[in-house]
Design an enzyme around this catalytic site. Structure first.
Site, PDB file in Angstrom:
ATOM      1  N   LYS A  25       0.871  -1.177   0.000  1.00 15.15           N
ATOM      2  CA  LYS A  25       0.000   0.000   0.000  1.00 15.15           C
ATOM      3  C   LYS A  25       0.909   1.228   0.000  1.00 15.15           C
ATOM      4  CE  LYS A  25      -3.875   2.049   2.608  1.00 15.15           C
ATOM      5  NZ  LYS A  25      -4.785   1.887   3.760  1.00 15.15           N
ATOM      6  N   SER A  63      -9.841   1.938   2.799  1.00 16.56           N
ATOM      7  CA  SER A  63      -8.960   2.702   1.947  1.00 16.56           C
ATOM      8  C   SER A  63      -7.950   1.861   1.162  1.00 16.56           C
ATOM      9  CB  SER A  63      -8.184   3.718   2.792  1.00 16.56           C
ATOM     10  OG  SER A  63      -7.358   3.058   3.735  1.00 16.56           O
ATOM     11  N   SER A  73     -10.147  -0.593   6.906  1.00 16.55           N
ATOM     12  CA  SER A  73      -9.554  -0.472   5.564  1.00 16.55           C
ATOM     13  C   SER A  73      -8.824  -1.689   5.030  1.00 16.55           C
ATOM     14  CB  SER A  73      -8.600   0.714   5.526  1.00 16.55           C
ATOM     15  OG  SER A  73      -9.340   1.888   5.404  1.00 16.55           O
TER      16      SER A  73
HETATM   17  N1  GLN Z   1     -13.335   4.043   6.111  1.00 14.35           N
HETATM   18  C1  GLN Z   1     -12.728   4.445   7.346  1.00 14.35           C
HETATM   19  C2  GLN Z   1     -12.361   5.911   7.282  1.00 14.35           C
HETATM   20  O1  GLN Z   1     -12.644   6.500   6.316  1.00 14.35           O
HETATM   21  C3  GLN Z   1     -11.573   3.574   7.669  1.00 14.35           C
HETATM   22  C4  GLN Z   1     -10.309   3.985   7.032  1.00 14.35           C
HETATM   23  C5  GLN Z   1      -9.161   3.126   7.407  1.00 14.35           C
HETATM   24  O2  GLN Z   1      -9.320   2.077   8.028  1.00 14.35           O
HETATM   25  N2  GLN Z   1      -7.971   3.593   7.056  1.00 14.35           N
HETATM   26  O3  GLN Z   1     -11.821   6.457   8.186  1.00 14.35           O
END
Ligand code: GLN
Length: 483
Positions: A76, A151, A175
């Site tokens: 990532k 994400s 995410s």
């Molecule tokens: N969707 C969640 C957010 O927008 C989780 C993001 C994540 O786990 N990095 O914060």
């Protein structure tokens, strides 16, 4: 050949059926064609990958049997890589080249895995759909009109499309698990502190945790095993022995007590997804697990508490992007203040700005007690509720996400609707627990995730349950219709 499991690839490499250089070259070619459609990579580092593959081939010839040796992976784009751009999906870091590796990157290099590049993600890991990436979103390999989740959407899509064997990701509120569910792969977020955060760009430091995407629990175990361990460069790194995740997957789950969380099967859950998750649970029962009903009433408070805490920490962590030290700097500022303002105005996207504003608000004098402190209290209650549940059961289970992958733009006008897609995942981060998402039966041709949540440090139990399920079923073997 990239379709093979880690163990199959490792033994083929050892038998010299092909070399790592051949495997990596072929993989790079496939990425070039398939990823033109998917857009899961932000950066492909072919030359560095081929050099690493050559080194891996040398180690193989010398009789080194490290399990990841010579196998293509990707990171990532939130993990710093020495000499290769680390953008975090943001214009702010579009020109940022770190002078060091994240510990995760170093560890996987040492294990002999060959990184092919950096994967697409929501900007600064804020999002559930990949739509906030400065580089444009990755698409879901199962249906290109749909999001891959976020994400870590690039990490999930790359594995689902068979571009690499496994990838790294991060999970602050879901995410890893949510994109794993949307793309039909296995994704595990370990216990907070298991995997070093050194060199992993910070979003919400008390929630962020690195983890893995792979096509099977067995591969995920091998990859995670190589990433875990104490790191003195991360002050929250856990100094606890790492269980034998890779070896332990083979053991039976007879007698494993699985708590089915009734609150996760509420009216917000798509009924077909509920049926799919129940079908997966029935398989676990056939394998000897004992299903017990569990209530976690505090979990409905997880999303609001999460968005207060995560935004508060983000507003502080992102204060460092001021145009002075690294990353983007606005052109021709009239003075210092103008440079700060325009740098942040021009280089942060809308969602990142929304989080910074929300975070600054909940931390400001006068609102701190009402929001931030209250959220921290809720966080403790959620954690206590999990601890009590783990006195009755070994593992908790439910869906990973209330829906299958949604269409692009579905939540464009309503950020809160997007936040609610994290309804089953955020509590786990607030408590610091490990959790895994594994494919359950598909619904209308789209993947579904079964989420298993473990007690602290029990990644091995989750991987074992997931592996046993995957031995008995083939939902994880379905592949999207790609070239
Ligand atoms: N969707 C969640 C957010 O927008 C989780 C993001 C994540 O786990 N990095 O914060």
């Amino acid at each position: 050949m990239i379709e093979q499991s880690f163990n199959e690839l490792a033994s083929a490499l050892r038998r010299r059926e092909f070399s790592s250089v051949e495997l990596v070259s072929q993989t790079l070619k496939r990425i070039e064609t398939v990823d033109a459609k998917l857009h899961s990579f932000i950066t492909i580092n072919g030359a560095e990958a081929l050099a690493a593959a050559e080194l891996a081939d040398k180690r193989i010839r010398q009789g080194d049997t490290a399990p990841l040796l010579g196998i293509p992976i990707a990171h990532k784009d939130i993990f710093c890589t020495d000499g290769i751009r680390t953008s975090c999906g943001s214009r702010m870091l579009d020109n940022f080249i770190a002078p060091y590796n994240a510990t995760v990157v170093d560890k996987l290099n040492a294990a002999g895995a060959v990184s092919l590049g950096k994967l697409n993600m929501d900007e600064f890991a804020m999002g559930s759909s990949n739509e906030t990436s400065f580089y444009g979103p990755t698409v879901n390999p199962w249906d290109t009109n749909r999001v891959p989740g976020g994400s870590s959407g690039g990490s999930a899509a790359a594995v689902a499309a068979g571009l690499v064997s496994a990838t790294t990701g991060t999970d602050t509120g879901g995410s890893i698990r949510q994109p794993a569910a949307f793309c039909g792969v296995t994704g595990i977020k370990p216990t907070y502190g298991r995997v070093s955060r050194f060199g992993m760009i910070a979003f919400s430091s008390s929630l962020d945790q690195g983890g893995v995407f792979a096509r099977s629990a067995e591969d995920a175990a091998l990859m995670l095993q190589a990433m875990c361990g104490y790191d003195e460069k991360d002050s929250t790194s856990l100094n606890a022995p790492v269980n034998d995740m890779a070896g332990g997957v083979k053991n039976s789950i007879a007698g494993l007590r699985i708590g089915v969380v009734s609150d996760y099967f509420d009216e917000g859950l798509d009924t077909k997804i509920a049926a799919s998750v129940h079908a997966a649970l029935a398989e676990l029962e056939k394998l000897g697990a004992v299903l017990v009903d569990i209530k976690l009433p505090m979990s409905k408070l997880a999303v609001p508490a999460y968005y207060v805490i995560a935004s508060a920490e983000a507003s502080s962590n992102l204060a460092r992007y001021d145009g002075v030290r690294y990353g983007y700097r606005a052109d021709n500022p009239v003075d210092l203040e103008d440079m700060y303002k325009r740098t942040r105005e021009e280089a942060f996207g809308t969602e990142v700005k929304r989080r910074i504003l929300t975070g600054t608000y909940v931390l400001s004098a006068g609102y701190y007690d009402a929001y931030y402190l209250k959220a921290q209290k809720v966080r403790r209650l959620i954690r206590d509720e999990f601890i009590a549940a783990f006195e009755q059961v070994d593992v908790l289970a439910g869906p990973t996400s209330p829906t299958t992958a949604f269409q692009f733009g579905a939540h464009a006008d309503d950020p809160v609707a997007m936040y609610l897609s994290d309804i089953y995942t955020t509590a786990v981060n607030l408590a610091g627990l490990p959790a895994i998402s594994v494919p359950a039966p598909q619904v209308d041709g789209l993947p579904v995730g079964l989420q298993l949540i473990g007690n602290f440090l029990q990644e091995d139990v989750l991987l074992r349950a997931a592996h046993q399920l995957q031995q008995a079923t083939d939902w994880h073997q379905l592949r999207p219709p790609l070239g």
